[in-house]
Design a protein around this motif. Structure first.
Motif, PDB file in Angstrom:
ATOM      1  N   PHE A  93     -13.513  -3.217  -5.062  1.00  0.00           N
ATOM      2  CA  PHE A  93     -12.849  -1.843  -5.392  1.00  0.00           C
ATOM      3  C   PHE A  93     -11.530  -1.965  -5.371  1.00  0.00           C
ATOM      4  O   PHE A  93     -10.981  -2.156  -4.126  1.00  0.00           O
ATOM      5  N   ALA A  94     -10.797  -1.876  -6.458  1.00  0.00           N
ATOM      6  CA  ALA A  94      -9.268  -1.942  -6.540  1.00  0.00           C
ATOM      7  C   ALA A  94      -8.579  -0.558  -6.338  1.00  0.00           C
ATOM      8  O   ALA A  94      -8.972   0.301  -7.235  1.00  0.00           O
ATOM      9  N   ILE A  95      -7.516  -0.343  -5.726  1.00  0.00           N
ATOM     10  CA  ILE A  95      -6.874   0.774  -5.638  1.00  0.00           C
ATOM     11  C   ILE A  95      -5.355   0.488  -5.726  1.00  0.00           C
ATOM     12  O   ILE A  95      -4.918  -0.258  -5.313  1.00  0.00           O
ATOM     13  N   GLY A  96      -4.899   1.618  -6.705  1.00  0.00           N
ATOM     14  CA  GLY A  96      -3.514   1.364  -6.832  1.00  0.00           C
ATOM     15  C   GLY A  96      -2.668   2.567  -6.401  1.00  0.00           C
ATOM     16  O   GLY A  96      -3.013   3.780  -6.058  1.00  0.00           O
ATOM     17  N   PHE A  97      -1.488   2.479  -5.711  1.00  0.00           N
ATOM     18  CA  PHE A  97      -0.728   3.411  -5.054  1.00  0.00           C
ATOM     19  C   PHE A  97       0.573   3.245  -5.129  1.00  0.00           C
ATOM     20  O   PHE A  97       1.360   2.327  -5.145  1.00  0.00           O
ATOM     21  N   GLN A 129       3.122   4.946 -13.868  1.00  0.00           N
ATOM     22  CA  GLN A 129       2.856   4.505 -14.964  1.00  0.00           C
ATOM     23  C   GLN A 129       1.904   3.255 -15.079  1.00  0.00           C
ATOM     24  O   GLN A 129       1.286   2.907 -16.023  1.00  0.00           O
ATOM     25  N   GLU A 130       2.386   2.292 -14.183  1.00  0.00           N
ATOM     26  CA  GLU A 130       1.688   1.103 -14.087  1.00  0.00           C
ATOM     27  C   GLU A 130       0.245   1.444 -13.824  1.00  0.00           C
ATOM     28  O   GLU A 130      -0.546   0.353 -13.945  1.00  0.00           O
ATOM     29  N   GLN A 131       0.064   2.256 -12.819  1.00  0.00           N
ATOM     30  CA  GLN A 131      -1.453   2.577 -12.658  1.00  0.00           C
ATOM     31  C   GLN A 131      -2.202   2.790 -13.806  1.00  0.00           C
ATOM     32  O   GLN A 131      -3.416   2.497 -13.970  1.00  0.00           O
ATOM     33  N   ILE A 132      -1.741   3.693 -14.670  1.00  0.00           N
ATOM     34  CA  ILE A 132      -2.402   4.045 -15.842  1.00  0.00           C
ATOM     35  C   ILE A 132      -2.581   2.789 -16.759  1.00  0.00           C
ATOM     36  O   ILE A 132      -3.630   2.480 -17.374  1.00  0.00           O
TER      37      ILE A 132
END
Length: 300
Positions: A93-97, A129-132
């Motif tokens: 499970f990967a989370i961006g922040f 934006q990188e998370q999107i």
């Protein structure tokens, strides 16, 4: 079309020079040139404009570069996830922040998720934006950011609105009061992050502009820690989310701002229309509790 065509195209698009791209790929230039021409013929699109001193991407080439990167990112995430699952027999499970949300309750959520022996939690520091883009490619499963971005493949949920406060040099006179936005506008500002928007810097500057105030941006930097270092060096002030005051940075005082409605959202981004798996359901359950803690005042 094969994956090597995408790898070759991305290398040429990044270098905009066939010789440098060939060196980067450890192949000779003539075969690389042929592969790019074959790709253009298959797509029936000109990807590059040939110029005496190098190459320039066409509009079609710019679009194809974005798509090619998404494909390669998704492939890389799939390969890495497969390897880890095979080795650990865990769900990845990967989370961006964005860094500013990591000074609040996000570490609590990660700590609780890590207690589940069937989950492997992977963290990626990414701008909103990188998370999107990472959600679309499958690199991450959920993102936590600050900026609203319209995308047909991604849905965003405002978890709560967080007050903004001023980070000022500890010796500054405005630390002895609650400064107004007008008073802050007379002090040089350190803005972050640098680069193309939409980003936190756009939001912070917009708060001044909507009040008819002009602000002198003395420096734009890429991250919060650098911004606070410049504040501590007496270069100016920075607007930061309230959670950042937990840092207690030497040489920096965090002061509430007198103006009302000075807030910034904490936003969760997920892939649109995707049925939540067990890991996502657990994340959603924890988020509901943490947001309730925040809104009820049990957590600052």
């Amino acid at each position: 079309m094969e994956l090597r065509h995408l790898r070759y195209f991305i290398a040429v698009a990044e270098e905009l020079n066939l010789t440098r791209a060939a060196e980067k790929l450890f192949i000779a230039q003539p075969p690389l040139t042929r592969q790019i021409r074959q790709l253009e013929e298959e797509l029936e699109v000109q990807l590059f404009i040939r110029k005496p001193r190098g190459l320039e991407l066409t509009q079609g080439g710019l679009y194809f570069l974005q798509q090619a990167r998404n494909i390669m990112d998704k492939l890389e995430a799939s390969v890495e996830g497969t390897r880890q699952i095979a080795q650990l027999r865990k769900t990845i499970f990967a989370i961006g922040f964005v860094p500013s949300v990591f000074y609040g309750q996000l570490p609590l959520m990660v700590r609780r998720l890590r207690r589940n022996k069937n989950l492997e939690i992977v963290l990626h520091e990414l701008k909103t934006q990188e998370q999107i883009e990472a959600l679309r490619s499958g690199k991450i499963d959920i993102g936590f950011g600050r900026v609203h971005i319209e995308d047909p493949d991604v849905e965003q949920e405002v978890l709560f609105n967080e007050p903004l406060i001023a980070a000022l040099p500890a010796s500054h006179p405005l630390t002895r009061q609650m400064p107004t936005m007008q008073q802050l506008a007379e002090v040089p500002m350190v803005a972050f992050p640098a680069g193309a928007g939409p980003n936190f810097s756009d939001i912070a500057l917009g708060l001044f502009h909507r009040r008819g105030l002009k602000v002198q941006v003395i420096q734009q930097v890429n991250d919060l820690q650098t911004a606070l270092s410049l504040v501590a060096s007496d270069m100016g002030f920075a607007l930061v989310p309230e959670q950042v005051k937990k840092l207690q940075r030497e040489g920096v005082d965090f002061v509430p701002v007198a103006d009302d409605n000075l807030t910034i959202p904490v936003i969760a981004s997920r892939r649109r229309g995707e049925n939540p798996n067990a890991a996502m359901r657990l994340v959603n359950t924890i988020l509901i509790e943490l947001v309730e803690n925040r809104l009820s005042g049990r957590y600052p």
